[in-house]
Structure formats: C-alpha cells, structure tokens
Design a protein around this motif. Sequence first.
Motif, PDB file in Angstrom:
ATOM      1  N   TYR A  46      12.135  31.845  27.288  1.00  0.00           N
ATOM      2  CA  TYR A  46      10.725  32.162  27.083  1.00  0.00           C
ATOM      3  C   TYR A  46      10.157  31.444  25.737  1.00  0.00           C
ATOM      4  CZ  TYR A  46       9.945  35.117  31.138  1.00  0.00           C
ATOM      5  OH  TYR A  46      10.140  35.845  32.434  1.00  0.00           O
ATOM      6  N   GLN A  47      11.072  31.629  24.690  1.00  0.00           N
ATOM      7  CA  GLN A  47      10.614  31.074  23.497  1.00  0.00           C
ATOM      8  C   GLN A  47      10.612  29.767  23.315  1.00  0.00           C
ATOM      9  OE1 GLN A  47      10.082  32.996  20.831  1.00  0.00           O
ATOM     10  NE2 GLN A  47       9.412  31.549  19.910  1.00  0.00           N
ATOM     11  N   GLU A  48      11.396  28.973  24.265  1.00  0.00           N
ATOM     12  CA  GLU A  48      10.989  27.598  24.243  1.00  0.00           C
ATOM     13  C   GLU A  48       9.712  27.076  24.980  1.00  0.00           C
ATOM     14  OE1 GLU A  48      14.291  25.918  26.495  1.00  0.00           O
ATOM     15  OE2 GLU A  48      16.005  26.522  24.894  1.00  0.00           O
ATOM     16  N   ILE A  49       9.351  28.019  25.938  1.00  0.00           N
ATOM     17  CA  ILE A  49       8.269  27.998  26.707  1.00  0.00           C
ATOM     18  C   ILE A  49       6.830  28.107  25.851  1.00  0.00           C
ATOM     19  CG2 ILE A  49       6.704  28.922  28.643  1.00  0.00           C
ATOM     20  CD1 ILE A  49       9.234  29.372  30.076  1.00  0.00           C
ATOM     21  N   ILE A  50       7.112  28.901  24.790  1.00  0.00           N
ATOM     22  CA  ILE A  50       5.883  29.399  24.133  1.00  0.00           C
ATOM     23  C   ILE A  50       5.746  28.609  22.726  1.00  0.00           C
ATOM     24  CG2 ILE A  50       5.549  31.591  25.436  1.00  0.00           C
ATOM     25  CD1 ILE A  50       6.651  33.170  23.169  1.00  0.00           C
ATOM     26  N   GLU A  51       6.716  27.864  22.497  1.00  0.00           N
ATOM     27  CA  GLU A  51       6.848  27.467  20.833  1.00  0.00           C
ATOM     28  C   GLU A  51       5.558  26.935  20.271  1.00  0.00           C
ATOM     29  OE1 GLU A  51      10.400  25.255  20.356  1.00  0.00           O
ATOM     30  OE2 GLU A  51      11.474  27.036  19.936  1.00  0.00           O
ATOM     31  N   GLU A  74       0.002  32.158  17.708  1.00  0.00           N
ATOM     32  CA  GLU A  74       0.060  33.517  17.722  1.00  0.00           C
ATOM     33  C   GLU A  74      -0.529  34.533  18.599  1.00  0.00           C
ATOM     34  OE1 GLU A  74       2.028  37.182  16.917  1.00  0.00           O
ATOM     35  OE2 GLU A  74       2.785  35.271  16.634  1.00  0.00           O
ATOM     36  N   GLU A  75      -1.851  34.259  18.399  1.00  0.00           N
ATOM     37  CA  GLU A  75      -2.841  35.314  19.155  1.00  0.00           C
ATOM     38  C   GLU A  75      -2.871  34.884  20.700  1.00  0.00           C
ATOM     39  OE1 GLU A  75      -5.191  37.998  19.996  1.00  0.00           O
ATOM     40  OE2 GLU A  75      -4.482  37.588  17.886  1.00  0.00           O
ATOM     41  N   ASP A  76      -2.646  33.632  21.102  1.00  0.00           N
ATOM     42  CA  ASP A  76      -2.428  33.308  22.567  1.00  0.00           C
ATOM     43  C   ASP A  76      -1.420  34.169  22.900  1.00  0.00           C
ATOM     44  OD1 ASP A  76      -4.792  31.916  22.541  1.00  0.00           O
ATOM     45  OD2 ASP A  76      -3.908  30.025  22.193  1.00  0.00           O
ATOM     46  N   ARG A  77      -0.475  34.080  22.306  1.00  0.00           N
ATOM     47  CA  ARG A  77       0.917  34.448  22.593  1.00  0.00           C
ATOM     48  C   ARG A  77       0.663  36.013  22.718  1.00  0.00           C
ATOM     49  NH1 ARG A  77       5.433  36.988  19.990  1.00  0.00           N
ATOM     50  NH2 ARG A  77       4.526  36.542  17.975  1.00  0.00           N
TER      51      ARG A  77
END
Length: 96
Positions: free
Chosen positions: A68-73, A77-80
Amino acid sequence: MCLSIPSKVVEVNEEERTAIVDTMGVKRKASIEFIADEVKVGDYVLIHIGYAMNIIDEEYAQESLKLYQEIIESIEEEDRRQMIEESDNCPSGSGA
C-alpha cells in the motif's frame, strides 16, 4: 472501490466494544463487535465500513502495508487521509 487496509490496534475499550486503530498514520475508532476473539493492543485488524472484521497475522499485515505504501507514495497527505477516511463510507453490497 473498498479497500481493507491493515490497521494496528492502539487502544481497546471493551465496555464500548470499540478500538482506536492506526491505519497508516491515521487514527480512528472502529467497532470490534464482529470479532469473537479478544482484540488486544498491538493486533492488526482489517476494517470495513467502520467495523473490524478479523484479526490478521502481523507478517501479512506488514507485507500488505508495504505494498500500500508503494501505491500511495505519490499521493499527497490530505488525499491519503481522505482515501482512508472514505473507506469507512464504502457502501456495503458493492461487491468490492
């Protein structure tokens, strides 16, 4: 699409049958009503629309979180935070 991201239990309130969980840095309250086993601080759970559905193995949770971290890097921050919080509002029966 609904995603169940592994969340680490950081606090348990047995009286309310709730837990505070940390989902990739976002803390939120989740019901533990549907879990028959005792939920303990340090456990990893999968959350669906605000309910912890099951306790999962820490190794599996860590592997999933790494993916998941790789996907959202590249996501801000606000979008995450919004993606994680919106997972609580995922309509049931969507098949996801």
